[in-house]
Design an enzyme around this catalytic site. Sequence first.
Site, PDB file in Angstrom:
ATOM      1  N   TYR A 144      35.009  46.712  40.155  1.00 42.93           N
ATOM      2  CA  TYR A 144      34.265  46.019  39.098  1.00 42.93           C
ATOM      3  C   TYR A 144      35.170  44.941  38.519  1.00 42.93           C
ATOM      4  O   TYR A 144      36.362  45.167  38.304  1.00 42.93           O
ATOM      5  CB  TYR A 144      33.869  47.008  37.999  1.00 42.93           C
ATOM      6  CG  TYR A 144      33.188  46.371  36.798  1.00 42.93           C
ATOM      7  CD1 TYR A 144      31.903  45.844  36.892  1.00 42.93           C
ATOM      8  CD2 TYR A 144      33.839  46.294  35.567  1.00 42.93           C
ATOM      9  CE1 TYR A 144      31.283  45.263  35.781  1.00 42.93           C
ATOM     10  CE2 TYR A 144      33.226  45.717  34.456  1.00 42.93           C
ATOM     11  CZ  TYR A 144      31.951  45.209  34.569  1.00 42.93           C
ATOM     12  OH  TYR A 144      31.335  44.640  33.481  1.00 42.93           O
ATOM     13  N   ASP A 243      42.900  41.848  40.367  1.00 43.24           N
ATOM     14  CA  ASP A 243      42.332  42.089  39.049  1.00 43.24           C
ATOM     15  C   ASP A 243      43.074  43.282  38.452  1.00 43.24           C
ATOM     16  O   ASP A 243      42.795  44.439  38.791  1.00 43.24           O
ATOM     17  CB  ASP A 243      40.831  42.355  39.179  1.00 43.24           C
ATOM     18  CG  ASP A 243      40.167  42.534  37.826  1.00 43.24           C
ATOM     19  OD1 ASP A 243      40.896  42.627  36.804  1.00 43.24           O
ATOM     20  OD2 ASP A 243      38.925  42.585  37.775  1.00 43.24           O
ATOM     21  N   LYS A 271      42.352  44.157  28.425  1.00 49.75           N
ATOM     22  CA  LYS A 271      42.631  45.476  27.830  1.00 49.75           C
ATOM     23  C   LYS A 271      43.986  45.561  27.112  1.00 49.75           C
ATOM     24  O   LYS A 271      44.116  45.065  26.005  1.00 49.75           O
ATOM     25  CB  LYS A 271      42.480  46.568  28.896  1.00 49.75           C
ATOM     26  CG  LYS A 271      41.047  46.555  29.495  1.00 49.75           C
ATOM     27  CD  LYS A 271      40.668  47.801  30.217  1.00 49.75           C
ATOM     28  CE  LYS A 271      39.374  47.656  30.971  1.00 49.75           C
ATOM     29  NZ  LYS A 271      38.214  48.239  30.336  1.00 49.75           N
TER      30      LYS A 271
HETATM   31  N1  PMP Z   1      38.084  43.831  35.617  1.00 48.32           N
HETATM   32  C1  PMP Z   1      38.322  45.148  35.592  1.00 48.32           C
HETATM   33  C2  PMP Z   1      39.170  45.756  36.667  1.00 48.32           C
HETATM   34  C3  PMP Z   1      37.788  45.942  34.571  1.00 48.32           C
HETATM   35  O1  PMP Z   1      38.027  47.247  34.560  1.00 48.32           O
HETATM   36  C4  PMP Z   1      37.001  45.324  33.572  1.00 48.32           C
HETATM   37  C5  PMP Z   1      36.390  46.122  32.433  1.00 48.32           C
HETATM   38  N2  PMP Z   1      36.383  47.456  32.527  1.00 48.32           N
HETATM   39  C6  PMP Z   1      36.794  43.949  33.642  1.00 48.32           C
HETATM   40  C7  PMP Z   1      37.355  43.229  34.671  1.00 48.32           C
HETATM   41  C8  PMP Z   1      36.004  43.241  32.597  1.00 48.32           C
HETATM   42  O2  PMP Z   1      36.704  43.234  31.401  1.00 48.32           O
HETATM   43  P1  PMP Z   1      35.935  43.052  30.001  1.00 48.32           P
HETATM   44  O3  PMP Z   1      35.132  44.301  29.806  1.00 48.32           O
HETATM   45  O4  PMP Z   1      37.034  42.884  29.023  1.00 48.32           O
HETATM   46  O5  PMP Z   1      35.092  41.843  30.137  1.00 48.32           O
END
Ligand code: PMP
Length: 449
Positions: A144, A243, A271
């Site tokens: 994701y 990511d 995060k």
């Molecule tokens: N990339 C990864 C690997 C994530 O786990 C998340 C959110 N859980 C995101 C992108 C998106 O981040 P945000 O919820 O801060 O938009």
Amino acid sequence: MKRKKSDKLWERALKVFPGGVNSPVRAFRSVGGNPVFVGSGKGSFIKDTDGNTYLDFLSSWGPLILGHAEPRVVRAIRSAAKDGSTFGATTRAEVELGELILNNLPFAERIRFVNSGTEAVMTALRMARGLTGRQMVIKFEGCYHGHNDALLARAGSGLLTAAGNIAEASSPGVPEEIVRNTLVLPLDDAAAFDAALKTYGDKIACVIIEPVPANAGLLLQRRAFIEHILNSARARKILVIFDEVISGFRLGFTGYSGRENLIPDIMTYGKIIGGGLPVGAIAGRAEIMNCLAPQGPVYQAGTLSGNPLAMAAGYAALKQLAHKNGEIYARLNKLATTLRQLFMAEIDPLFAAREWRIQLVQDASLFWFSFRKAGNLETVRNVTAIEAFSGKIYAQIFHAMLKHGIYLAPSAYEVGFLNAAMRKHDIEYFIATLKKIIGKLPAKIKDFA
Ligand code: PMP
């Protein structure tokens, strides 16, 4: 467990927000029941509006690696707020957080701050397309990357070929023309990756992967697979984006890239980087990062980007994480080892006479309960290997744990997070409670309603 105030708030929330929430998984749909409304948090605990306290294994989905209301972070936010919360002009706080990060990430030369992980990934894709002049992107099923159009895509059933999948949208509203440029490939499958590169190689701008996929369970990948992606992509001048929104600053300050010494072209962060306030970032070598405006032609901007409060919170958190060669990570890893040892000693034997078992999957302070059929010891590396019965068993465990004052992610597909405010006795309580609960659960899979 008192519920009156949470239930009342839920009634109100349902009249205000679609589905009662501002982010879907908070609605408890996959475990059933009404969500509890959190009122406050301190250290490893949260308290709901009815006064129930919970040992928190969610840590706000990862940002709070130091625990809730960590004193230095709170102080930093307070102090920054007194000086004004936003200026839309450059501030010292941005430079300080930027320097702190780059000084401790030897493989990154420039960084840009945004406001979320989604934004970071959106920009990373645009950079890759801008730099290569190519349109297609590769992502992996089970990873994701936020709610970007291009990546809200799943393998297209009608278009399955040896060369990979032209994706179809995984949400209404995502234009087909956009996901037509997305290839969705299986994790842990170097041959599928090679085939996709062979067919589409000169059209592919980038490949994006969570190097530690943590959004459909914890799908630990072989190092050789990640290395293969890096090498094959490089040979075709395809950019690689790691990511690290979850893994960054969690597996260690330098994330997966630094720990494994496998360095992509672009890293995306979120995060932990904001210390609990909304921050995301894109980082990489100067020659890559300088494509961004105003240095380069790839446009990106943000009214609240580099927000002084968020920068102060991020700085206060990361300063502690970078301190003394990662003392906090050593502490977290020790907690993780305790969790594993207690799980093997106390929980694992419980499955001797059952049709199902839990496999504890773990990397540093990330963990996941993988529900398996008895005797299946295989590591789950792919989302298709997740058993369909997982959700039913997990829902029962989730609610029973909640009643015993333990807050887990409200979905079988989400991971757990240890935080540095936890102590050994917290882990012992977690395992003792889990043991009690599992003891009462059916031995046969069909007996789960
Ligand atoms: N990339 C990864 C690997 C994530 O786990 C998340 C959110 N859980 C995101 C992108 C998106 O981040 P945000 O919820 O801060 O938009």
